[in-house]
Scaffold this motif. Structure first.
Motif, short mmCIF file in Angstrom:
data_model
loop_
_atom_site.label_atom_id
_atom_site.label_comp_id
_atom_site.label_asym_id
_atom_site.label_seq_id
_atom_site.Cartn_x
_atom_site.Cartn_y
_atom_site.Cartn_z
N LEU A 150 0.82 -1.21 0.00
CA LEU A 150 0.00 0.00 0.00
C LEU A 150 0.85 1.26 0.00
O LEU A 150 1.96 1.27 0.52
CB LEU A 150 -0.91 0.03 1.24
N TYR A 151 0.29 2.32 -0.57
CA TYR A 151 0.89 3.64 -0.48
C TYR A 151 0.03 4.47 0.46
O TYR A 151 -1.18 4.58 0.27
CB TYR A 151 0.95 4.31 -1.86
N LYS A 152 0.66 5.02 1.49
CA LYS A 152 -0.05 5.89 2.42
C LYS A 152 0.27 7.34 2.05
O LYS A 152 1.44 7.69 1.84
CB LYS A 152 0.34 5.60 3.86
N TYR A 153 -0.77 8.15 1.98
CA TYR A 153 -0.62 9.54 1.57
C TYR A 153 -0.91 10.46 2.76
O TYR A 153 -1.91 10.27 3.46
CB TYR A 153 -1.56 9.86 0.41
N TYR A 154 -0.02 11.44 2.96
CA TYR A 154 -0.11 12.33 4.11
C TYR A 154 -0.18 13.79 3.65
O TYR A 154 0.41 14.18 2.64
CB TYR A 154 1.11 12.16 5.01
N TYR A 155 -0.87 14.57 4.46
CA TYR A 155 -0.98 16.01 4.23
C TYR A 155 -0.37 16.73 5.43
O TYR A 155 -0.71 16.42 6.57
CB TYR A 155 -2.46 16.38 4.07
N GLY A 156 0.54 17.66 5.16
CA GLY A 156 1.16 18.42 6.24
C GLY A 156 2.38 17.75 6.83
O GLY A 156 2.59 16.54 6.67
N ASN A 157 3.16 18.56 7.54
CA ASN A 157 4.38 18.06 8.19
C ASN A 157 4.78 19.11 9.22
O ASN A 157 5.36 20.13 8.89
CB ASN A 157 5.48 17.86 7.15
N THR A 158 4.45 18.87 10.48
CA THR A 158 4.69 19.89 11.50
C THR A 158 4.84 19.26 12.88
O THR A 158 4.32 18.16 13.13
CB THR A 158 3.52 20.90 11.54
N SER A 159 5.54 19.96 13.77
CA SER A 159 5.65 19.53 15.16
C SER A 159 4.59 20.21 16.03
O SER A 159 4.51 19.95 17.23
CB SER A 159 7.05 19.87 15.71
N ASP A 160 3.78 21.06 15.41
CA ASP A 160 2.75 21.81 16.12
C ASP A 160 1.43 21.03 16.06
O ASP A 160 0.82 20.91 15.00
CB ASP A 160 2.58 23.19 15.47
N TYR A 161 0.99 20.51 17.19
CA TYR A 161 -0.21 19.68 17.22
C TYR A 161 -1.45 20.49 16.85
O TYR A 161 -2.34 19.99 16.17
CB TYR A 161 -0.38 19.04 18.60
N ASN A 162 -1.54 21.73 17.30
CA ASN A 162 -2.69 22.55 16.95
C ASN A 162 -2.74 22.83 15.45
O ASN A 162 -3.82 22.89 14.85
CB ASN A 162 -2.68 23.88 17.73
N GLU A 163 -1.57 22.99 14.85
CA GLU A 163 -1.51 23.21 13.41
C GLU A 163 -1.99 21.99 12.64
O GLU A 163 -2.74 22.09 11.66
CB GLU A 163 -0.08 23.57 12.99
#
Length: 372
Positions: A321-334
């Motif tokens: 499977l290919y998993k697709y992700y949106y965003g990349n941040t250490s800020d949980y609220n973001e």
């Protein structure tokens, strides 16, 4: 000389174009969702004979009904481990699925017990949570004793040994999440659509599931030893209804995997509900949060046009499977804000995941650490 050079360039271009066209056509013909359907037992292995019914016959009829309907879907390729009353080894069943590069492996069985137990159960590979699950796996795994030279082919595996069970669970771990998802869809359909008694999704050490390298489930459609249920499973009506639930679950699973990627592209301009977002920062050191928006057997370029205009898309191959992700941040609220955006775009099943040192960890574990 110039004419010859132009001729060579044109030839190279034509060859290259033909190569790309052929490669593209090859990918299209092979870009199908492959489902391997496995009717348990067969041949000299009849399975259980509760109330005089043959497990191998019932399982085959259900599998053939499932396959017949799935084959009507142009995006699905169906492969059977057996289509008649023949004996297939456990390793042979797994090999068929692995050689096909299958996206799913679905094994169908009927249960038995020396009590009034009844109802459906769908298993994924895992440590048996109790003695009952161990006994079910043991019963199905003991089929290896019907094979010649089973000691040679099963690397010392002993169906009677709990230690052997523990060893076979490790290789399927990366597919466990998807296997559980499919198993839940199957059991929900049995219970909600067919009004069957569902005993739930369970984990046990089935050898055939261990040796398949894709999301895999084993369905116990009911207990032949329970007179009323055995008669139901042996009837055309019962087999039709059980196969319908399995079909619905597989199609729902596939739809979920392919949901909203590369098709039906649109832009959603609806505003974000400000009450659901927090403008403050909540940064966790050494943790990266992403929104998982989809998982699919399709390999797509992480470009905005494939994902409804969303940017900052990344992907990771996990098993088949290919998993697709949106965003990349250490800020949980973001990341929570990005999760809302992704759902507004139509990715209603999206959720937040966490990574540490490049490895995915439980979100709850990530949030236990102290934010900056």
């Amino acid at each position: 000389m110039k004419t010859n050079l132009q001729y060579i360039i044109v030839c190279i271009a034509l060859i290259f174009t033909c190569f790309l066209t052929s490669a593209n056509n090859y990918n299209k013909t092979n870009d199908k969702f492959v489902v391997v359907l496995d009717a348990g037992h067969g041949g000299h292995d009849s399975g259980n004979l509760g109330n005089g019914y043959r497990e191998s016959d019932i399982a085959l009829k259900i599998v053939l009904a499932v396959g017949k309907q799935l084959e009507q879907n142009e995006g699905i390729k169906v492969i059977y481990t057996r289509k008649n009353d023949t004996f297939v080894t456990l390793r042979g069943r797994a090999k068929i699925a692995n050689d096909a590069g299958a996206d799913l492996f679905v094994s169908v069985h009927c249960n038995a017990h020396n009590s009034a137990a009844h109802g459906t159960e769908t298993f994924v590979l895992g440590l048996h949570a109790n003695q009952r699950n161990f006994e079910i796996a043991k019963k199905e795994n003991e089929v290896i004793f019907l094979e010649a030279d089973f000691e040679k082919h099963y690397e010392g595996f002993d169906p009677n040994s709990p230690e052997s069970m523990i060893g076979i669970t490790l290789m399927q771990e990366e597919y466990l999440e998807q296997s559980i998802r499919l198993a839940r869809l199957v059991e929900d359909s049995f219970k909600d659509k067919r009004k069957r008694n569902s005993r739930g999704v369970k984990q046990a050490g089935f050898w055939v599931l261990h040796n398949t390298y894709m999301p895999s489930i084993l369905i116990e459609t009911g207990f032949l030893t329970y007179k009323k249920e055995g008669a139901y499973l042996n009837s055309k009506n019962g087999q039709s209804k059980m196969s319908s639930s399995i079909i619905e679950a597989i199609l729902a699973y596939k739809k979920n995997l392919d949901q909203n990627i590369g098709e039906n592209i649109y832009e959603d301009k609806s505003p974000i509900d400000s009450d659901e977002t927090d403008e403050t920062t909540l940064v966790y050191d050494n943790v990266i949060f992403k929104v998982q928006i989809a998982a699919s057997s399709r390999d797509l370029a992480p470009k905005s046009y494939n994902f409804k205009g969303l940017t900052d898309i990344s992907k990771e191959k996990v098993g088949g499977l290919y998993k697709y992700y949106y965003g990349n941040t250490s800020d949980y609220n973001e990341i929570r804000r990005l999760e809302i955006i992704s759902k507004q775009k139509g990715y209603t099943s999206s959720f937040v995941v966490a990574f540490k040192d490049g490895e995915q960890i439980n979100l709850s574990e990530a949030l236990k650490t102290s934010p900056k």
